[in-house]
Design an enzyme around this catalytic site. Structure first.
Site, PDB file in Angstrom:
ATOM      1  CE1 TYR A 145      -3.222   2.977   0.826  1.00 41.08           C
ATOM      2  CE2 TYR A 145      -1.930   3.236   2.979  1.00 41.08           C
ATOM      3  CZ  TYR A 145      -2.883   3.637   1.814  1.00 41.08           C
ATOM      4  OH  TYR A 145      -3.735   4.876   2.187  1.00 41.08           O
TER       5      TYR A 145
HETATM    6  P1  NAD Z   1     -12.396   4.032   0.953  1.00 39.82           P
HETATM    7  O1  NAD Z   1     -11.964   2.757   0.624  1.00 39.82           O
HETATM    8  O2  NAD Z   1     -13.445   4.197   2.028  1.00 39.82           O
HETATM    9  O3  NAD Z   1     -12.461   5.087  -0.319  1.00 39.82           O
HETATM   10  C1  NAD Z   1     -11.836   4.874  -1.388  1.00 39.82           C
HETATM   11  C2  NAD Z   1     -12.844   4.949  -2.607  1.00 39.82           C
HETATM   12  O4  NAD Z   1     -12.029   4.785  -3.932  1.00 39.82           O
HETATM   13  C3  NAD Z   1     -13.788   3.755  -2.444  1.00 39.82           C
HETATM   14  O5  NAD Z   1     -15.247   4.275  -2.429  1.00 39.82           O
HETATM   15  C4  NAD Z   1     -13.529   2.844  -3.842  1.00 39.82           C
HETATM   16  O6  NAD Z   1     -14.662   2.573  -4.309  1.00 39.82           O
HETATM   17  C5  NAD Z   1     -12.854   4.119  -4.716  1.00 39.82           C
HETATM   18  N1  NAD Z   1     -12.010   3.588  -5.793  1.00 39.82           N
HETATM   19  C6  NAD Z   1     -10.900   2.446  -5.737  1.00 39.82           C
HETATM   20  N2  NAD Z   1     -10.298   2.243  -6.668  1.00 39.82           N
HETATM   21  C7  NAD Z   1     -11.001   3.028  -7.621  1.00 39.82           C
HETATM   22  C8  NAD Z   1     -10.936   3.217  -9.059  1.00 39.82           C
HETATM   23  N3  NAD Z   1     -10.128   2.432  -9.789  1.00 39.82           N
HETATM   24  N4  NAD Z   1     -11.916   4.037  -9.883  1.00 39.82           N
HETATM   25  C9  NAD Z   1     -12.718   4.816  -8.927  1.00 39.82           C
HETATM   26  N5  NAD Z   1     -12.800   4.696  -7.625  1.00 39.82           N
HETATM   27  C10 NAD Z   1     -12.114   3.946  -7.097  1.00 39.82           C
HETATM   28  O7  NAD Z   1     -11.033   4.785   1.855  1.00 39.82           O
HETATM   29  P2  NAD Z   1     -10.810   6.111   2.727  1.00 39.82           P
HETATM   30  O8  NAD Z   1     -10.423   5.396   4.054  1.00 39.82           O
HETATM   31  O9  NAD Z   1     -11.915   6.738   2.481  1.00 39.82           O
HETATM   32  O10 NAD Z   1      -9.241   6.717   1.941  1.00 39.82           O
HETATM   33  C11 NAD Z   1      -9.438   7.600   1.133  1.00 39.82           C
HETATM   34  C12 NAD Z   1      -8.125   8.173   0.702  1.00 39.82           C
HETATM   35  O11 NAD Z   1      -7.438   8.490   1.822  1.00 39.82           O
HETATM   36  C13 NAD Z   1      -7.363   7.051   0.011  1.00 39.82           C
HETATM   37  O12 NAD Z   1      -6.610   7.474  -0.920  1.00 39.82           O
HETATM   38  C14 NAD Z   1      -6.557   6.588   1.202  1.00 39.82           C
HETATM   39  O13 NAD Z   1      -5.149   5.958   0.670  1.00 39.82           O
HETATM   40  C15 NAD Z   1      -6.361   7.790   1.916  1.00 39.82           C
HETATM   41  N6  NAD Z   1      -5.880   7.365   3.329  1.00 39.82           N
HETATM   42  C16 NAD Z   1      -6.782   7.127   4.136  1.00 39.82           C
HETATM   43  C17 NAD Z   1      -6.550   6.865   5.526  1.00 39.82           C
HETATM   44  C18 NAD Z   1      -7.491   6.507   6.614  1.00 39.82           C
HETATM   45  O14 NAD Z   1      -6.956   6.325   7.600  1.00 39.82           O
HETATM   46  N7  NAD Z   1      -8.729   6.233   6.207  1.00 39.82           N
HETATM   47  C19 NAD Z   1      -5.314   7.080   6.096  1.00 39.82           C
HETATM   48  C20 NAD Z   1      -4.320   7.649   4.936  1.00 39.82           C
HETATM   49  C21 NAD Z   1      -4.731   7.992   3.554  1.00 39.82           C
END
Ligand code: NAD
Length: 317
Positions: A145
């Site tokens: 990741y």
């Molecule tokens: P999440 O999985 O709830 O949201 C990600 C969304 O991206 C999902 O709804 C998924 O359907 C969509 N997605 C994935 N691949 C796709 C594609 N090819 N085309 C279109 N849509 C696609 O995750 P989250 O926790 O809301 O994370 C959001 C962002 O924040 C991500 O980039 C993640 O890496 C980053 N992030 C999250 C955290 C955390 O603690 N939640 C921490 C650090 C970074």
């Protein structure tokens, strides 16, 4: 501004899309609704956004034509991704949804006549097992990741250097709160405590420490990055709570909030897990006026309330 939020059906993306609309932006969402976790949660988010007048285009960034949805945008928040560290997730899903999806989105934005800002949601995982330094330390991710997020960061920076628009990298730290992904520590622990089930704890992880960041605080930082964009163009900025809490302490907090003890079942250690994260947020304070303020106990209580309302079918925040 006309703003596109990718990953808008997800946890953070749905909160962000609402906050941007509340701030007066004209927001469109994009999401493929991948099957990484229960799609009904994502559909609920899409429904919530629709009720706010925000449409979510169901498109896969790694495969579908993107031209029409991008044609008018002035700012893009790119949150769509394959998150998490689950050993059950195929490595190819990380490469596809974090690297290829980002490269295709950047390709589709080449020479865009209106785009001014591309804001990329990256992660503390790019730093590696210890994520306690400033943004300019050497990146050494310990998980697939983290490595795919680092590759995506590099692709964003390289592309911005040859385009009229600028980029900003926002590195998020352990975001939690209502609508959180069900695979994460806090919702898992809340469900176990409520049902009286044993919580599966990865061996050694009880002493891991994290900057647990309430989603409302994280979203304020993300929104501020666009408000103050010229200032943060070209920057990487940590977005997280400046204190860290051990897993054990979080589990105690969860038990307090639910009002029931949490019994623990030990599982083998999980590869790629970070040992210690504590967001250094001097850059975010200076450039964005970022000041996360939600105490962990309050944030966990709000998430517990949301889980309870979801279970009983009441409208959730
Ligand atoms: P999440 O999985 O709830 O949201 C990600 C969304 O991206 C999902 O709804 C998924 O359907 C969509 N997605 C994935 N691949 C796709 C594609 N090819 N085309 C279109 N849509 C696609 O995750 P989250 O926790 O809301 O994370 C959001 C962002 O924040 C991500 O980039 C993640 O890496 C980053 N992030 C999250 C955290 C955390 O603690 N939640 C921490 C650090 C970074």
């Amino acid at each position: 501004m006309r703003v596109l939020v990718t990953g808008a059906a997800g946890f953070i993306g749905s909160h962000l899309a609402e906050a941007l609309a509340n701030a007066g932006h004209d927001v469109t969402g994009l999401d493929a609704l991948t099957g990484y976790y229960d799609r009904s949660l994502k559909r609920e988010n899409v429904g919530r956004l629709a009720a706010r007048g925000i449409e979510t285009a169901r498109l896969d960034l790694a495969a579908d034509p993107l031209g029409p949805v991008l044609s008018e945008v002035e700012a893009v928040y790119h949150l769509a991704a394959q998150p998490g560290l689950s050993p059950d997730t195929d490595r190819r899903a990380f490469v596809r949804n974090n690297v290829r999806a980002t490269e295709r989105l950047l390709d589709a934005l080449a020479g865009h006549p209106h785009l001014q800002a591309f804001l990329f949601a990256s992660s503390s995982s790019v730093y590696g097992r210890e994520a306690t330094g400033a943004e300019d330390v050497e990146l050494s991710p310990a998980s697939v990741y983290g490595r795919t997020k680092r590759r995506a960061e590099a692709a964003v920076r390289a592309r911005a250097a040859s385009e009229r628009w600028d980029s900003c990298i926002l590195r998020l730290f352990s975001v939690y709160g209502p609508r959180e992904r069900p695979d994460k520590l806090i919702p898992k622990a809340l469900r176990c405590a409520r049902r009286g089930q044993a919580f599966p704890l990865f061996e050694g992880s009880e002493h891991h420490r994290r900057s647990f960041t309430y989603v409302g605080d994280a979203v304020e930082g993300l929104v501020a990055a666009l408000d103050r964009f010229p200032r943060c163009a070209g920057q990487a900025i940590n977005i997280g709570a400046p204190s860290s809490t051990s897993t054990l302490r979080v589990l105690e907090r969860v038990a307090e909030v639910v009002g029931r003890p949490l019994c623990i079942e030990r599982r083998p250690p999980r590869p790629g897990d970070q040992q210690n994260t504590r967001a250094q947020i001097e850059t975010a304070r200076r450039l964005l006026g970022f000041a996360p303020a939600t105490p962990l106990r309050d944030g966990i209580a709000r998430e517990a309330d949301w889980l309870e309302r979801t279970r009983t079918g009441q409208a959730a925040p």
